[in-house]
Design a protein around this motif. Structure first.
Motif, PDB file in Angstrom:
ATOM      1  N   GLU A  22       0.830  -1.221   0.000  1.00 10.08           N
ATOM      2  CA  GLU A  22       0.000   0.000   0.000  1.00 10.08           C
ATOM      3  C   GLU A  22       0.855   1.259   0.000  1.00 10.08           C
ATOM      4  O   GLU A  22       0.577   2.201  -0.733  1.00 10.08           O
ATOM      5  N   ALA A  23       1.916   1.259   0.830  1.00 11.38           N
ATOM      6  CA  ALA A  23       2.712   2.491   0.979  1.00 11.38           C
ATOM      7  C   ALA A  23       3.690   2.696  -0.178  1.00 11.38           C
ATOM      8  O   ALA A  23       4.021   3.827  -0.519  1.00 11.38           O
ATOM      9  N   HIS A  24       4.170   1.604  -0.762  1.00 15.32           N
ATOM     10  CA  HIS A  24       5.220   1.714  -1.798  1.00 15.32           C
ATOM     11  C   HIS A  24       4.885   0.808  -2.992  1.00 15.32           C
ATOM     12  O   HIS A  24       5.582  -0.183  -3.253  1.00 15.32           O
ATOM     13  N   PRO A  25       3.832   1.172  -3.712  1.00 12.33           N
ATOM     14  CA  PRO A  25       3.400   0.298  -4.815  1.00 12.33           C
ATOM     15  C   PRO A  25       4.416   0.197  -5.958  1.00 12.33           C
ATOM     16  O   PRO A  25       4.302  -0.695  -6.800  1.00 12.33           O
ATOM     17  N   ASP A  26       5.426   1.065  -5.963  1.00  8.51           N
ATOM     18  CA  ASP A  26       6.447   1.029  -7.024  1.00  8.51           C
ATOM     19  C   ASP A  26       7.617   0.101  -6.680  1.00  8.51           C
ATOM     20  O   ASP A  26       8.513  -0.081  -7.505  1.00  8.51           O
ATOM     21  N   VAL A  27       7.650  -0.451  -5.485  1.00 10.51           N
ATOM     22  CA  VAL A  27       8.792  -1.271  -5.054  1.00 10.51           C
ATOM     23  C   VAL A  27       8.498  -2.753  -5.290  1.00 10.51           C
ATOM     24  O   VAL A  27       7.420  -3.240  -4.930  1.00 10.51           O
ATOM     25  N   ASP A  28       9.452  -3.456  -5.886  1.00 12.53           N
ATOM     26  CA  ASP A  28       9.306  -4.910  -6.058  1.00 12.53           C
ATOM     27  C   ASP A  28       9.689  -5.623  -4.764  1.00 12.53           C
ATOM     28  O   ASP A  28      10.767  -5.380  -4.221  1.00 12.53           O
TER      29      ASP A  28
END
Ligand code: PRP
Ligand code: URA
Length: 207
Positions: free
Chosen positions: A170-176
């Motif tokens: 939720e907080a970092h949707p760009d992180v794999d």
């Protein structure tokens, strides 16, 4: 963003040794080193490369070489346990350190140290921590490295709880996010069930 849960049989075998409460510190570390190498292999599958012209003893050819710096960011303390294995696989990686300790009452992370190599804005940044519990520590670290310019980020944890994975997604949707395995839940003290206990204590022999 992609979440990948590795569920690799060899990792499961080694993780079972680590989970066992009777496993001694040095065997715990040895298995973490081996798992870190296996995870590094999976995590670097898409590492950016560019063409490189070379001559083999037989003929010229166009091979590949890494085209981006890699910066490993272990979350102190327990994240240090994953560094040796990753460095074995990526020897030219640079290392940034961030100290983040969970307050045992509030379960909120408290930052106590941070030092990063230059070029974090252009590098592939791989954040390392054996445990993703509430996700508070990982989210705080991701906030810090993004403030310093990191854009191409992977989070690698050996054991995750569904609560922590949701919080990071939720907080970092760009992180794999890469997990060795996803456990059942958190208990009332914020420990992962079944988990392996306190990773830092088990790694360094503290209690
Ligand atoms: C552990 C672990 C993670 C964090 C996970 O570290 O290594 O960093 O807890 O919990 P969270 O997802 O709820 O934030 P801890 O704070 O115990 O510090 P340590 O590594 O020094 O033992
Ligand atoms: N940190 C740990 O080291 N273990 C847990 O189970 C949760 C947080």
């Amino acid at each position: 963003m992609a979440t990948k849960i590795l569920n690799h049989n060899l990792i499961s075998h080694k993780l079972t040794i680590m989970r066992d409460r009777n496993t001694k510190t040095y065997i715990f570390k040895q298995n973490l080193d081996e798992i870190a190498m296996l995870m590094a292999y999976e995590v670097t599958r898409d590492i950016p490369v560019k063409n490189k012209e070379i001559e083999t003893p037989i003929c010229p050819m166009v091979g590949k070489e890494m085209s981006k710096d890699v910066i490993l960011v272990p979350i102190l303390r327990a994240g240090i346990g994953l560094v040796d294995g990753f460095r074995t696989i990526i020897p030219n990686a640079k290392i940034g350190h961030i100290g983040m300790a969970r307050d045992e009452e509030t379960l909120l992370p408290v930052e106590y140290y941070a030092k990063f190599p230059s070029g974090i804005d252009k590098a592939r940044v791989i954040v390392l921590d054996p445990m993703l519990a509430t996700g508070g520590s990982a989210n705080a670290v991701l906030d810090v490295i993004k403030q310093r310019g990191a854009k191409d980020i992977q989070l690698v944890c050996l054991v995750g709880a569904p609560e922590g994975l949701r919080a990071v997604e939720e907080a970092h949707p760009d992180v794999d996010v890469y997990l060795g395995t996803l456990d059942e839940r958190l208990n009332e003290k914020g420990y992962i069930v079944p988990g392996l206990g306190d990773a830092g204590d088990r790694l360094f022999g503290t209690d």
